[in-house]
Motif scaffolding. Sequence first.
Motif, mmCIF file in Angstrom:
data_model
loop_
_atom_site.group_PDB
_atom_site.id
_atom_site.type_symbol
_atom_site.label_atom_id
_atom_site.label_comp_id
_atom_site.label_asym_id
_atom_site.label_seq_id
_atom_site.Cartn_x
_atom_site.Cartn_y
_atom_site.Cartn_z
ATOM 1 N N GLN A 296 34.844 7.254 41.738
ATOM 2 C CA GLN A 296 33.940 6.508 40.302
ATOM 3 C C GLN A 296 32.641 5.320 40.750
ATOM 4 O O GLN A 296 31.669 5.427 41.118
ATOM 5 C CB GLN A 296 34.298 6.529 39.850
ATOM 6 C CG GLN A 296 34.432 8.650 39.204
ATOM 7 C CD GLN A 296 35.163 7.921 37.429
ATOM 8 O OE1 GLN A 296 35.915 7.153 37.251
ATOM 9 N NE2 GLN A 296 34.912 9.068 37.124
ATOM 10 N N ARG A 297 33.870 4.338 42.058
ATOM 11 C CA ARG A 297 32.810 2.624 41.931
ATOM 12 C C ARG A 297 32.500 3.106 42.811
ATOM 13 O O ARG A 297 30.947 2.507 43.078
ATOM 14 C CB ARG A 297 34.147 2.201 42.224
ATOM 15 C CG ARG A 297 33.873 0.493 42.360
ATOM 16 C CD ARG A 297 34.790 -0.201 43.154
ATOM 17 N NE ARG A 297 34.509 -1.296 43.490
ATOM 18 C CZ ARG A 297 35.168 -2.620 43.942
ATOM 19 N NH1 ARG A 297 36.158 -2.074 43.582
ATOM 20 N NH2 ARG A 297 34.564 -3.622 44.267
ATOM 21 N N LEU A 298 32.400 3.539 43.943
ATOM 22 C CA LEU A 298 31.115 3.680 45.114
ATOM 23 C C LEU A 298 30.076 4.938 45.422
ATOM 24 O O LEU A 298 29.228 4.566 46.033
ATOM 25 C CB LEU A 298 32.136 3.982 46.636
ATOM 26 C CG LEU A 298 33.297 2.874 47.022
ATOM 27 C CD1 LEU A 298 34.152 3.343 48.113
ATOM 28 C CD2 LEU A 298 32.398 2.220 46.727
ATOM 29 N N GLY A 299 30.940 6.156 44.586
ATOM 30 C CA GLY A 299 29.590 7.064 44.168
ATOM 31 C C GLY A 299 29.125 7.661 45.275
ATOM 32 O O GLY A 299 28.633 8.319 45.644
ATOM 33 N N LEU B 265 28.697 27.854 48.612
ATOM 34 C CA LEU B 265 29.470 26.877 47.225
ATOM 35 C C LEU B 265 28.416 25.813 47.526
ATOM 36 O O LEU B 265 27.729 24.962 48.550
ATOM 37 C CB LEU B 265 30.241 25.805 47.880
ATOM 38 C CG LEU B 265 31.328 24.786 47.181
ATOM 39 C CD1 LEU B 265 32.243 25.992 45.999
ATOM 40 C CD2 LEU B 265 33.035 24.318 48.591
ATOM 41 N N GLU B 266 27.610 24.612 45.829
ATOM 42 C CA GLU B 266 27.146 23.581 46.124
ATOM 43 C C GLU B 266 28.008 22.822 45.985
ATOM 44 O O GLU B 266 28.797 22.740 44.291
ATOM 45 C CB GLU B 266 26.230 23.592 45.632
ATOM 46 C CG GLU B 266 24.752 22.336 45.056
ATOM 47 C CD GLU B 266 23.622 23.012 44.911
ATOM 48 O OE1 GLU B 266 22.997 22.187 44.184
ATOM 49 O OE2 GLU B 266 23.165 23.647 45.149
ATOM 50 N N ILE B 267 27.854 21.073 46.196
ATOM 51 C CA ILE B 267 28.696 19.487 46.018
ATOM 52 C C ILE B 267 27.100 19.603 45.611
ATOM 53 O O ILE B 267 26.743 18.982 46.153
ATOM 54 C CB ILE B 267 29.614 19.305 47.289
ATOM 55 C CG1 ILE B 267 30.279 20.161 47.113
ATOM 56 C CG2 ILE B 267 30.222 18.116 46.738
ATOM 57 C CD1 ILE B 267 31.157 20.224 48.405
ATOM 58 N N GLY B 268 27.140 18.591 44.701
ATOM 59 C CA GLY B 268 26.587 17.691 44.088
ATOM 60 C C GLY B 268 26.118 16.423 44.575
ATOM 61 O O GLY B 268 27.675 15.806 44.636
ATOM 62 N N SER B 269 25.261 15.754 44.360
ATOM 63 C CA SER B 269 25.520 13.832 44.917
ATOM 64 C C SER B 269 26.201 13.212 44.372
ATOM 65 O O SER B 269 26.460 13.592 42.975
ATOM 66 C CB SER B 269 23.827 13.475 44.500
ATOM 67 O OG SER B 269 24.189 12.151 45.396
ATOM 68 N N GLY B 270 27.186 13.018 45.128
ATOM 69 C CA GLY B 270 28.051 11.414 44.372
ATOM 70 C C GLY B 270 28.801 11.989 43.022
ATOM 71 O O GLY B 270 30.427 11.665 42.829
ATOM 72 N N GLU B 271 29.639 13.937 43.734
ATOM 73 C CA GLU B 271 30.672 14.782 43.068
ATOM 74 C C GLU B 271 31.938 14.274 43.992
ATOM 75 O O GLU B 271 31.962 14.268 45.182
ATOM 76 C CB GLU B 271 30.033 16.057 43.345
ATOM 77 C CG GLU B 271 31.491 17.196 41.807
ATOM 78 C CD GLU B 271 30.443 18.495 41.566
ATOM 79 O OE1 GLU B 271 30.497 18.753 40.569
ATOM 80 O OE2 GLU B 271 29.353 18.247 42.700
ATOM 81 N N LEU B 272 32.705 14.592 43.254
ATOM 82 C CA LEU B 272 34.089 15.267 43.686
ATOM 83 C C LEU B 272 34.204 15.986 43.121
ATOM 84 O O LEU B 272 34.979 16.856 42.126
ATOM 85 C CB LEU B 272 35.295 13.340 43.503
ATOM 86 C CG LEU B 272 36.493 13.677 43.897
ATOM 87 C CD1 LEU B 272 37.461 12.473 43.946
ATOM 88 C CD2 LEU B 272 37.853 14.866 43.893
ATOM 89 N N VAL B 273 34.802 17.200 44.322
ATOM 90 C CA VAL B 273 35.114 18.645 44.541
ATOM 91 C C VAL B 273 36.701 18.329 45.250
ATOM 92 O O VAL B 273 36.608 18.066 45.946
ATOM 93 C CB VAL B 273 34.264 19.155 44.826
ATOM 94 C CG1 VAL B 273 34.806 20.589 45.280
ATOM 95 C CG2 VAL B 273 32.871 19.312 44.011
ATOM 96 N N ALA B 274 37.380 19.261 44.680
ATOM 97 C CA ALA B 274 38.773 19.821 45.204
ATOM 98 C C ALA B 274 38.796 21.619 45.506
ATOM 99 O O ALA B 274 38.102 22.214 44.843
ATOM 100 C CB ALA B 274 39.786 19.480 44.433
#
Length: 350
Positions: free
Chosen positions: A181-184, A24-33
């Motif tokens: 999203q505001r904090l990234g 699994l790869e989660i990008g920088s600043g991404e929200l993953v469930a």
Amino acid sequence: MTKVQLKGVRKDFGAFTAISHIDLEIGSGELVALLGPSGCGKTTTLRMLAGLEVPSAGQILFDDEDVSEVSVQKRNVGMVFQRYALFPHMTVEKNVMFGLKVRNTPKLEMQERLEEILDVVQLQQFRHRFPAQLSGGQMQRVAIARTLITKPSVLMMDEPLANLDTKLRGEMRRFIRDLQQRLGITTIFVTHDQVEAMELADRVAVIFDGKLAQYDKPDALYQRPSSVEIADFMGASNIFPAQISNTGLATAQFGTLQLDCNVTPVKAGAGSILLRSEAIDLWVDRADAQGNIISGTITGREFFGATVNYSVDCCGDTIIVNEQARRMVDVGQDVWLTIPPDRIWVIQHD
């Protein structure tokens, strides 16, 4: 912002394998469930990411650095749990500052961070209250503030909305999404609630029996599930076995439908077709129906205020149709259903 990767991660508890293999790869600043039924391994995965569990095999990387055996204290992650775990004898501001206090943060910096985070989570007016004087949503915001004030590189949340009522959960979902999203900040969110995952996440990782079943954007996961099991878990009500032809025809018990070969994969053989209930049009006059037409009789009707669900018997198959409540069609009425070719999804069988 931090990129997070899991490479071939496995977790055994004695003879029991909770996670068999996850990439699994989660990008920088991404929200993953991380989404799945109870016992599927999503919380175990989160605990490994946080450093609360050590993988039995594989690697966990933060910004390409292997942290698989790095302690939780040295990972700079923030964790928000289902139970708020607030100190009942402390005010809101003292609860929020607790993490900074145990880190021996200078008083001036601690106060500056406190003012900033209370503004962010909209708790300034409650700062002198105790947890017993707060609503569930306010307590959850205190728990989030206590985590964010330490400036974690990754925010992790384990079913944080499970204890809230339906209306408050909706409000908190919007609050968390706006805040993220505001904090990234890179955020990983565990839930068993499909609506929660679809509304909150940039991408959703569906986990079944310790394996990653599908990892995709919410709309793709909803419209184009990779298996019947995922379609069913995501709430699809119209899944039917069908024979698929090379010419883009799907023949089911209730009839034959033309597919859009540019939208759905076509390979001759056995498969299943997914008909989304909101994509089906219901007609009481045969002359109004055009294209893929299915005849049937209404056998049930459920009124939900803004929408109505109709159960339609079509040659022994029950097709569910969801439409806006602009009219009411009676049970027993003969009707015709139409569905556009580009709203039919085929799941091929191996």
